[in-house]
Design a protein around this motif. Structure first.
Motif, short mmCIF file in Angstrom:
data_model
loop_
_atom_site.label_atom_id
_atom_site.label_comp_id
_atom_site.label_asym_id
_atom_site.label_seq_id
_atom_site.Cartn_x
_atom_site.Cartn_y
_atom_site.Cartn_z
N GLU A 669 0.63 -1.11 0.12
CA GLU A 669 0.03 -0.22 0.20
C GLU A 669 0.81 1.30 0.16
N TYR A 670 0.22 2.49 -0.47
CA TYR A 670 0.89 3.56 -0.68
C TYR A 670 -0.08 4.67 -0.66
N TYR A 671 0.34 5.66 -0.37
CA TYR A 671 -0.53 7.20 -0.40
C TYR A 671 -0.09 7.90 -1.60
N PHE A 672 -1.26 8.47 -2.18
CA PHE A 672 -0.99 9.51 -3.35
C PHE A 672 -0.59 10.87 -3.15
N ASP A 673 -0.81 11.39 -1.77
CA ASP A 673 -0.44 12.61 -1.57
C ASP A 673 0.14 12.73 -0.21
N GLN A 674 0.69 13.89 0.54
CA GLN A 674 1.47 14.10 1.56
C GLN A 674 0.34 13.93 2.92
N ASN A 675 -0.83 13.95 2.65
CA ASN A 675 -1.97 14.10 3.78
C ASN A 675 -2.30 12.60 4.55
N GLU A 676 -1.65 11.65 3.92
CA GLU A 676 -2.02 10.27 4.52
C GLU A 676 -3.40 10.01 4.68
N SER A 677 -4.20 10.51 3.56
CA SER A 677 -5.67 10.44 3.65
C SER A 677 -6.08 8.85 3.45
N SER A 678 -6.80 8.45 4.18
CA SER A 678 -7.23 7.01 3.88
C SER A 678 -8.08 6.72 2.50
N TYR A 679 -8.82 7.98 2.01
CA TYR A 679 -9.54 8.02 0.94
C TYR A 679 -8.57 8.11 -0.26
N ALA A 680 -7.27 8.66 -0.35
CA ALA A 680 -6.32 8.82 -1.37
C ALA A 680 -5.20 7.94 -1.19
N LYS A 681 -5.63 6.79 -0.75
CA LYS A 681 -4.57 5.46 -0.61
C LYS A 681 -4.71 4.35 -1.62
N GLN A 682 -3.75 3.78 -1.97
CA GLN A 682 -3.87 2.76 -2.91
C GLN A 682 -3.43 1.24 -2.00
N PRO A 683 -4.44 0.41 -1.93
CA PRO A 683 -4.06 -0.74 -1.43
C PRO A 683 -3.09 -1.60 -2.04
N GLY A 684 -2.37 -2.71 -1.17
CA GLY A 684 -1.47 -3.39 -2.08
C GLY A 684 -2.13 -4.35 -3.01
N TYR A 685 -1.31 -4.38 -4.15
CA TYR A 685 -1.91 -5.39 -5.27
C TYR A 685 -0.73 -6.02 -6.25
N ILE A 686 -0.99 -7.14 -6.81
CA ILE A 686 -0.30 -7.79 -7.72
C ILE A 686 -0.74 -7.68 -9.22
N LEU A 687 0.16 -7.27 -10.06
CA LEU A 687 -0.17 -7.71 -11.28
C LEU A 687 0.71 -8.76 -11.96
N TRP A 688 -0.05 -9.73 -12.83
CA TRP A 688 0.46 -10.88 -13.31
C TRP A 688 0.55 -10.43 -15.00
N ASN A 689 1.66 -10.89 -15.55
CA ASN A 689 2.06 -10.55 -16.85
C ASN A 689 2.60 -11.95 -17.62
N ALA A 690 2.31 -12.15 -18.86
CA ALA A 690 3.04 -13.22 -19.34
C ALA A 690 3.14 -12.87 -20.99
N ASN A 691 4.02 -13.82 -21.66
CA ASN A 691 4.39 -13.70 -22.97
C ASN A 691 4.96 -14.92 -23.56
N LEU A 692 4.74 -15.24 -24.87
CA LEU A 692 5.04 -16.15 -25.39
C LEU A 692 5.49 -16.04 -26.98
N GLN A 693 6.69 -16.41 -27.45
CA GLN A 693 7.07 -16.27 -28.53
C GLN A 693 7.42 -17.68 -29.24
N MET A 694 6.93 -17.73 -30.65
CA MET A 694 7.13 -18.89 -31.41
C MET A 694 8.05 -18.42 -32.71
N GLU A 695 8.99 -18.81 -33.06
CA GLU A 695 9.68 -18.41 -34.14
C GLU A 695 10.12 -19.57 -35.16
N TYR A 696 9.73 -19.57 -36.35
CA TYR A 696 9.92 -20.40 -37.46
C TYR A 696 10.70 -19.81 -38.50
N GLY A 697 11.99 -20.22 -38.85
CA GLY A 697 12.45 -19.25 -40.01
C GLY A 697 12.50 -17.92 -39.89
N ASP A 698 12.00 -17.29 -40.80
CA ASP A 698 11.81 -15.41 -40.65
C ASP A 698 10.57 -15.23 -40.17
#
Length: 745
Positions: A669-698
């Motif tokens: 979690e982190y705050y978006f401004d210096q006031n530590e307002s509970s309304y302007a706060k981002q709870p902790g989160y996880i972003l999942w990402n993935a990629n796949l490449q298949m190469e054949y000749g050119d």
């Protein structure tokens, strides 16, 4: 266009299918990592800097569009689109950053494109196509890079022309009506010189969608092209690059986080309930939906920008050990970015940020390799002009009513000129076979002059169209000169293992905050002085060959003085817009650590885990302009924990080469401004990402996905509670999936 679930299932099945196919083939040699962190190519073990290199291939495989997506790959680094794409991004390294959408400001994290400072934060959104490498340098870079690198620097190096005649074309589609294309063409003119053409096209809608009838979906179209020439001759080389970019679209719509359960008696919703269908703003509005990605807003505001520039690098070798390097560049950015800050179908807070930004940079360096050392000395010169043409129309729909006493259209224009000169030198001395000492110093002199002009359109009697009233016309100047530098020691335990200590400082210059200033008094206070950060850092870069493990770690302690902080503070006048100022507020203390691990489990499988930890990032002294004591509050946009991981797997199936990656990025979690307002706060989160490449000749097929679990998070929550009883919610990006087909010839 394939349905997003089809693409997501394709990624999942492909990654699962590769698991049992790993063989016991001979493991390849562990790669040697080279960086340009000291303005020349070196082994990462030879620099006393915590630096994270990101290859161009990694960027391409992950379909990273621009520099705002780099933070997911680097511990203790956070980069956000801030107040919607097209505004200056918010870049934070180890708790040092600036969360401000004002187009006149400069970030304390410097960004360099092919060795050239991009200048103001307006220019820090760079589309990443045909890239050689990106490097994220953590901590002050006050010697070689100098101005405005208090928190660190991001170096973007484009792919240069090379020997050979070859080309590639890539086309792709994805969710949210995404279409994209890339092309690269390299041609050798003769045995000494070559040209390279690279172009990029993106067209997409946002994952935020609008419930308001008859309002078109927001989108962005971006077209960029780059033409470069490289000639390498006996005693000198010449690199010339031309850039052009044209972006056009309808700005990403903002959400409305209503705070009241009953605005008539002032009853507030809890922070957990704010923004839901049970809560409203001061006028009783909410969007009528609990879907996080939904908004309801009269979003007709446009974004349009044109960026063009030329860069030159000339290297002249005096002999085998010494050379001169000249860097020169001119860039111009013209931009119009509309905004709607009430997040509703009403006309209560709408406006436009107009900008013309011109920048001229010259740098001359002398480098000499000696028997026991390496010397770098140089001169730096920058001139930048930022002309703003802005307006903000407040409470338009309330003109002529008892609630419209503060209704006005603010026109605020600024002409800001920056001149910066510096003299710098750095010497690396080999004390012994296993110990190097580095000493660097930089003297900088900077002058910022400004002319800030504002007038108002206000209703008068029965004339609701309004009359023009002058507000203020202020001229001034901020100037400062300072010394920055570095002292470091590297001890090489063995060629692939080193430990280091560094003491460095960085200075961000003063200036003028040409943002939304509601009065002459606020405009008079809008100038600010320089800030300084002194950093102690110890670290190690280790390769355990028997374990097939590479580990880089660093621990740091920052003493932050005269810190420049953007303040969004409630006005003393009920119902009036908040103060928005950038001021030197005192000092802060920051300390923490990070560790980056890569296990080379086999030729097919690599595993990575990076951990960032910042237990202390607090203001030691802070009293805002209206007297609120914020001492000990946590610095905005700074998570305590940042953990990212990835697993890479590659193998050959007959004549097809296949590689894949699954990764995650966790922010506590982190705050978006210096006031530590509970309304302007981002709870902790996880972003999942993935990629796949298949190469054949050119041919190559790439499949990718970002935020695969469609996690809800925000780029920025901007507090307008004292004005409209709500917070602006600039939402992050939901799940995006896509595929690209590439042909090389």
């Amino acid at each position: 266009m394939p349905h997003p679930n089809v693409l997501l299932n394709t990624i999942t099945l492909a990654l699962l299918s590769v698991g049992p196919m790993e063989t016991s083939a001979q493991v390849e040699e562990i790669e040697v990592i080279e960086v340009y962190a000291q303005k020349r190519k070196q082994s990462i073990n030879d620099v006393a800097i915590a630096v994270k290199p990101i290859s161009g291939q990694t960027i391409t495989d992950a379909a990273l569009k621009d520099t705002t997506e780099l933070g997911s790959l680097v511990a203790n680094v956070k980069i956000s689109q801030n107040a919607a794409e097209g505004t200056p991004p918010a870049i934070n390294i180890r708790g040092v950053g600036l969360v401000d959408y004002n187009t006149a400001n400069t970030s304390p994290v410097g960004m360099y494109l092919d060795g050239i400072s991009v200048g103001a934060a307006n220019n820090q959104v760079i589309n990443l196509f045909d890239i050689e490498q990106v490097e994220v340098l953590k901590g002050p870079q006050g010697t070689l890079f100098g101005r405005n690198t208090t928190g660190g620097a991001i170096l973007v190096r484009t792919a240069r022309p090379t020997d050979g005649d070859f080309a590639s074309v890539s086309v792709g589609v994805g969710s949210d009506s995404l279409t994209r294309a890339r092309t690269t063409f390299n041609y050798s003119l003769d045995q000494n010189s070559a040209v390279r053409l690279a172009a990029s096209h993106n067209n997409y809608e946002y994952t935020t969608y609008n419930l308001q009838p008859d309002v078109p979906e927001a989108y962005m179209e971006q077209n960029d092209v780059r033409l470069s020439y490289l000639g390498e001759f006996d005693d000198f080389s010449v690199f010339v690059k031309l850039d052009y970019g044209h972006w056009n679209g309808l700005v990403q719509p903002v959400g409305n986080i209503g705070l009241f359960s009953n605005p008539l008696d002032g009853s507030l919703c809890s922070p957990a309930k704010a923004g839901t269908s049970n809560c409203v703003d001061i006028l009783g509005f909410n969007i009528g939906s609990d879907d996080f990605w939904a908004v309801r807003v009269n979003n007709y505001q446009r974004h349009h920008s044109i960026n063009k520039g030329v860069t030159t690098e000339i290297t002249y070798a005096l002999d085998e050990r010494s050379q001169f390097i000249y860097l020169g560049a001119f860039n111009r950015l013209d931009r119009v970015h509309g905004f709607n800050c009430d997040g509703s179908p009403f006309s209560l807070c709408e406006g436009e940020l107009g900008l013309k930004n011109e920048k001229l940079v010259n740098e001359l360096r002398f480098e000499q390799s000696m028997t026991n050392g390496f010397l770098t000395v140089g001169l730096f010169h920058l001139e930048e002009r930022i002309y703003q043409d802005n307006f903000n129309d407040l409470l338009r729909d309330l003109r002529g009513t008892e609630n419209g006493t503060s209704a006005a259209t603010f026109f605020y224009d600024n002409d800001i000129k920056v001149k910066s000169q510096a003299l710098f030198g750095q010497y690396e001395y080999e004390v012994s076979e296993d110990t190097d000492v580095l000493v660097g110093i930089r003297y900088s002199d900077e002058e910022v002059s400004y002319d800030s002009f504002s007038y108002l359109n206000v209703p008068f009697a029965d004339n609701l169209t309004g009359i023009l009233v002058p507000a203020y016309d202020i001229e001034g100047e901020e100037s400062d000169s300072n010394l920055s530098g570095k002292l470091s020691v590297i001890y090489k335990i063995e060629p692939d293992n080193s430990i280091y200590y560094s003491l460095s400082n960085g200075v961000k210059s003063g200036g003028y905050n040409g943002g939304f200033l509601i009065s002459k008094a606020a405009a008079t206070q809008a100038s600010y002085g320089p800030e300084e950060l002194v950093a102690h850092e110890v670290g190690a870069k280790l390769l355990f060959k028997d374990l097939r493990l590479r580990t880089n770690w660093a621990a740091f302690y920052y003493d932050y003085k005269d810190q420049q902080v953007f303040m969004n503070q409630a006005s003393e006048v009920p119902g009036a817009p908040p103060y928005q100022l950038l001021e030197n507020v005192g000092k802060s203390k920051i300390y923490g650590a990070e560790v980056e691990n890569t296990w080379y489990l086999s030729e097919q499988t690599h595993l990575g885990l990076d951990v960032g930890y910042i237990p202390e990032a607090n203001f030691e002294e802070f009293i805002d302009p209206v007297g609120v004591v914020l001492t000990d509050n946590r610095l905005p946009f700074t998570s305590k924990w940042n953990i990212s991981g990835r697993i890479d797997y590659k193998f050959n199936w007959d004549e097809v080469s296949i590689k894949s990656r699954v990764g995650f990025d966790y922010q506590s979690e982190y705050y978006f401004d210096q006031n530590e307002s509970s309304y302007a706060k981002q709870p902790g989160y996880i972003l999942w990402n993935a990629n796949l490449q298949m190469e054949y000749g050119d041919w190559q097929l790439g499949i990718w996905g970002k935020n695969l679990l469609d996690k809800e998070y925000s780029h920025l929550k901007f507090d307008l509670s004292s004005f409209l009883g709500m917070l602006e919610d600039f939402k992050g990006e939901g799940r995006r999936v896509g595929m690209d087909v590439t042909y090389r010839f």
